[in-house]
Scaffold this motif. Structure first.
Motif, PDB file in Angstrom:
ATOM      1  N   LEU A 191       0.831  -1.204   0.000  1.00  0.00           N
ATOM      2  CA  LEU A 191       0.000   0.000   0.000  1.00  0.00           C
ATOM      3  C   LEU A 191       0.867   1.256   0.000  1.00  0.00           C
ATOM      4  O   LEU A 191       0.585   2.217  -0.736  1.00  0.00           O
ATOM      5  N   ILE A 192       1.922   1.258   0.802  1.00  0.00           N
ATOM      6  CA  ILE A 192       2.793   2.441   0.885  1.00  0.00           C
ATOM      7  C   ILE A 192       3.545   2.657  -0.423  1.00  0.00           C
ATOM      8  O   ILE A 192       3.654   3.786  -0.919  1.00  0.00           O
ATOM      9  N   HIS A 193       4.078   1.604  -1.001  1.00  0.00           N
ATOM     10  CA  HIS A 193       4.784   1.731  -2.281  1.00  0.00           C
ATOM     11  C   HIS A 193       3.875   2.262  -3.376  1.00  0.00           C
ATOM     12  O   HIS A 193       4.336   2.967  -4.281  1.00  0.00           O
ATOM     13  N   CYS A 194       2.606   1.919  -3.316  1.00  0.00           N
ATOM     14  CA  CYS A 194       1.650   2.304  -4.364  1.00  0.00           C
ATOM     15  C   CYS A 194       0.769   3.473  -3.939  1.00  0.00           C
ATOM     16  O   CYS A 194      -0.243   3.749  -4.603  1.00  0.00           O
ATOM     17  N   TYR A 195       1.146   4.169  -2.872  1.00  0.00           N
ATOM     18  CA  TYR A 195       0.275   5.196  -2.327  1.00  0.00           C
ATOM     19  C   TYR A 195       0.047   6.310  -3.342  1.00  0.00           C
ATOM     20  O   TYR A 195       0.991   6.780  -3.990  1.00  0.00           O
ATOM     21  N   PRO A 196      -1.200   6.761  -3.499  1.00  0.00           N
ATOM     22  CA  PRO A 196      -1.499   7.728  -4.560  1.00  0.00           C
ATOM     23  C   PRO A 196      -1.164   9.174  -4.211  1.00  0.00           C
ATOM     24  O   PRO A 196      -1.379  10.067  -5.042  1.00  0.00           O
ATOM     25  N   LYS A 197      -0.654   9.417  -3.024  1.00  0.00           N
ATOM     26  CA  LYS A 197      -0.343  10.778  -2.583  1.00  0.00           C
ATOM     27  C   LYS A 197       1.075  10.801  -2.012  1.00  0.00           C
ATOM     28  O   LYS A 197       1.607   9.755  -1.637  1.00  0.00           O
ATOM     29  N   PRO A 198       1.707  11.970  -1.933  1.00  0.00           N
ATOM     30  CA  PRO A 198       3.035  12.038  -1.327  1.00  0.00           C
ATOM     31  C   PRO A 198       3.046  11.428   0.073  1.00  0.00           C
ATOM     32  O   PRO A 198       2.170  11.699   0.899  1.00  0.00           O
ATOM     33  N   TYR A 199       4.024  10.558   0.305  1.00  0.00           N
ATOM     34  CA  TYR A 199       4.202   9.872   1.584  1.00  0.00           C
ATOM     35  C   TYR A 199       5.594  10.248   2.065  1.00  0.00           C
ATOM     36  O   TYR A 199       6.595   9.892   1.453  1.00  0.00           O
ATOM     37  N   ILE A 200       5.643  10.998   3.155  1.00  0.00           N
ATOM     38  CA  ILE A 200       6.884  11.622   3.617  1.00  0.00           C
ATOM     39  C   ILE A 200       7.355  10.901   4.877  1.00  0.00           C
ATOM     40  O   ILE A 200       6.709  10.957   5.925  1.00  0.00           O
ATOM     41  N   ALA A 201       8.477  10.201   4.769  1.00  0.00           N
ATOM     42  CA  ALA A 201       8.995   9.410   5.884  1.00  0.00           C
ATOM     43  C   ALA A 201      10.189  10.127   6.507  1.00  0.00           C
ATOM     44  O   ALA A 201      11.203  10.348   5.838  1.00  0.00           O
ATOM     45  N   PHE A 202      10.059  10.492   7.778  1.00  0.00           N
ATOM     46  CA  PHE A 202      11.149  11.111   8.542  1.00  0.00           C
ATOM     47  C   PHE A 202      11.959   9.986   9.178  1.00  0.00           C
ATOM     48  O   PHE A 202      11.690   9.546  10.287  1.00  0.00           O
ATOM     49  N   MET A 203      13.004   9.539   8.478  1.00  0.00           N
ATOM     50  CA  MET A 203      13.753   8.338   8.851  1.00  0.00           C
ATOM     51  C   MET A 203      14.912   8.704   9.774  1.00  0.00           C
ATOM     52  O   MET A 203      16.088   8.467   9.482  1.00  0.00           O
ATOM     53  N   ASP A 204      14.563   9.238  10.919  1.00  0.00           N
ATOM     54  CA  ASP A 204      15.536   9.703  11.908  1.00  0.00           C
ATOM     55  C   ASP A 204      15.849   8.569  12.884  1.00  0.00           C
ATOM     56  O   ASP A 204      14.960   7.828  13.297  1.00  0.00           O
ATOM     57  N   GLY A 205      17.119   8.447  13.270  1.00  0.00           N
ATOM     58  CA  GLY A 205      17.488   7.425  14.243  1.00  0.00           C
ATOM     59  C   GLY A 205      17.473   6.037  13.620  1.00  0.00           C
ATOM     60  O   GLY A 205      17.843   5.836  12.463  1.00  0.00           O
ATOM     61  N   ILE A 206      17.010   5.045  14.390  1.00  0.00           N
ATOM     62  CA  ILE A 206      17.015   3.659  13.945  1.00  0.00           C
ATOM     63  C   ILE A 206      15.928   3.434  12.896  1.00  0.00           C
ATOM     64  O   ILE A 206      14.756   3.718  13.130  1.00  0.00           O
ATOM     65  N   VAL A 207      16.339   2.910  11.748  1.00  0.00           N
ATOM     66  CA  VAL A 207      15.403   2.561  10.670  1.00  0.00           C
ATOM     67  C   VAL A 207      15.816   1.166  10.198  1.00  0.00           C
ATOM     68  O   VAL A 207      16.706   1.017   9.360  1.00  0.00           O
ATOM     69  N   MET A 208      15.192   0.162  10.750  1.00  0.00           N
ATOM     70  CA  MET A 208      15.621  -1.203  10.473  1.00  0.00           C
ATOM     71  C   MET A 208      14.426  -2.120  10.247  1.00  0.00           C
ATOM     72  O   MET A 208      13.338  -1.891  10.772  1.00  0.00           O
ATOM     73  N   GLY A 209      14.633  -3.159   9.451  1.00  0.00           N
ATOM     74  CA  GLY A 209      13.627  -4.188   9.277  1.00  0.00           C
ATOM     75  C   GLY A 209      12.281  -3.625   8.880  1.00  0.00           C
ATOM     76  O   GLY A 209      12.130  -2.957   7.857  1.00  0.00           O
ATOM     77  N   GLY A 210      11.271  -3.888   9.729  1.00  0.00           N
ATOM     78  CA  GLY A 210       9.932  -3.396   9.447  1.00  0.00           C
ATOM     79  C   GLY A 210       9.860  -1.889   9.309  1.00  0.00           C
ATOM     80  O   GLY A 210       8.957  -1.364   8.638  1.00  0.00           O
ATOM     81  N   GLY A 211      10.800  -1.157   9.922  1.00  0.00           N
ATOM     82  CA  GLY A 211      10.866   0.291   9.745  1.00  0.00           C
ATOM     83  C   GLY A 211      11.217   0.668   8.320  1.00  0.00           C
ATOM     84  O   GLY A 211      10.762   1.702   7.806  1.00  0.00           O
ATOM     85  N   MET A 212      12.018  -0.173   7.663  1.00  0.00           N
ATOM     86  CA  MET A 212      12.290   0.037   6.242  1.00  0.00           C
ATOM     87  C   MET A 212      11.040  -0.255   5.424  1.00  0.00           C
ATOM     88  O   MET A 212      10.758   0.410   4.422  1.00  0.00           O
TER      89      MET A 212
END
Length: 365
Positions: free
Chosen positions: A101-122
């Protein structure tokens, strides 16, 4: 309007839907409830013409930002696997559907990837149209540490990194920072950590004509990216060693090389599940020629095999036990050496337990 729903806070402010992951004591590790709440919010905002985009961030014990998401809740996975909880299957099906759903989201999706970004966070950031990293970003797909594989679409986005970077990151689980993330195509923009709050608030107060105008405006808000920490020499080693035919050849070549980086990397791979090293290598290489939906279906097959292919001998259950349950950091892998992994056992992971029309992710397009 704010909705506080346990571990997820959703707010609609101005033209933006805001999400804050609010499970700081667990580094915002995703539970099944969080996956479901995220899905409901994103589907509602996708259908709402008043919402032009979505922004997502994490929180830490001191407040917001500072930690994005450390992955899935591996303690839950261990407990569910050892007790036969049906929510284990539901978790992966619904998490992977959320990733799609996120990869195909029809609107801008802005991810603030601060700090730990691992596994499911990716998984809940890589599909974003605006992926922001900071000087505090620590990014990894460390699943081989627990006898798993880089799921949540990891085969898809890692295989599209330059050269053999995908194989390297998938097999070792090594952590990278902001500069490497941008250079490897795993992030789009750099923003100093101290500027995140201001951008977040501006998103709530600014007005745009449409999503395209929002996306264009966002492109002007960022700073020059830092230089990658991975130098040309390391990239050359990565492309040389991780292009070899199988994990056994990689480990042996790394161990016999004179470079410190090579020997250190070989030692890292020796700590991983030998079986899953070969499975992960096959996963990444197959994913290079797959669509996202096909990759996620393959990963759904793989994760089922991880827990059910060898009853009582799950590499994943054993890896989680050693890392997070007993914390002895001494997993008993089977087989114990990469030289002893049967090719037939690796192949079994890639046979789907479902007919195509019965696959839990059959509806992904």
């Amino acid at each position: 309007m704010s909705i506080f729903n346990g571990d997820i806070v959703t707010e609609l402010r101005g033209q933006i839907g805001f999400i804050t992951l609010n499970r700081p004591r667990a580094l915002n590790a995703l539970s099944l409830g969080m996956v479901r709440d995220l899905t409901v919010a994103l589907q509602a905002w996708a259908a709402d013409p008043a919402v032009l985009g979505v922004a997502i961030r994490g929180s830490n014990k001191e407040g917001v930002f500072g930690a994005f998401c450390a992955g899935g809740d591996i303690r839950f996975l261990h407990q569910a696997a050892t007790t036969g909880d049906a929510d284990l299957e539901a978790f992966f099906t619904e998490e992977y559907a959320l990733n799609h759903l996120i990869h195909c989201y029809p609107k801008p999706y802005i991810a603030f990837m601060d700090g730990i970004v691992m596994g499911g966070g990716m998984g809940i950031s890589q599909g974003g149209s605006v992926r922001i990293v900071t000087e505090r970003t620590k990014m990894a797909m460390p699943e081989t540490n627990i006898g798993l594989f880089p799921d949540v679409g990891g085969g898809y986005f890692l295989s599209r990194c330059p050269g053999r970077v995908g194989e390297w990151l998938a097999l070792t689980g090594d952590t990278i920072g902001a500069g490497d993330a941008i250079a490897f195509g795993l992030a789009d923009h750099f923003l100093s950590a101290e500027r995140q709050a201001a951008l977040w608030e501006t998103l709530a107060s600014q007005r745009w004509a449409d999503g395209a105008a929002l996306q264009a405006w966002l492109g002007q808000q960022f700073e020059a990216a830092p230089a990658p920490a991975t130098g040309a020499d390391v990239r050359a080693w990565v492309d040389r060693f991780f292009a070899l035919a199988d994990a056994k050849a990689m480990v042996q070549a790394l161990e016999t090389d004179s470079a410190d980086w090579a020997r250190h990397t070989g030692a890292t791979l020796r700590k991983r599940s030998p079986l899953m090293l070969e499975v992960v290598l096959e996963q990444v290489r197959r994913a290079r020629g797959q669509t996202l939906a096909d990759d996620l279906r393959m990963e759904r097959d793989l994760v089922h095999r991880c827990f059910h292919l060898r009853p009582g001998q799950s590499e994943t259950v054993e890896g989680i036990r050693a890392l997070a349950i007993d914390k002895d950091h001494s997993p008993r892998w089977n087989p114990s050496r990469v030289e002893d992994v049967p090719a037939a056992l690796v192949a079994e992971f890639f046979s789907s337990p479902w007919a195509a029309d019965q696959h839990p992710l059959r509806e992904l397009a």
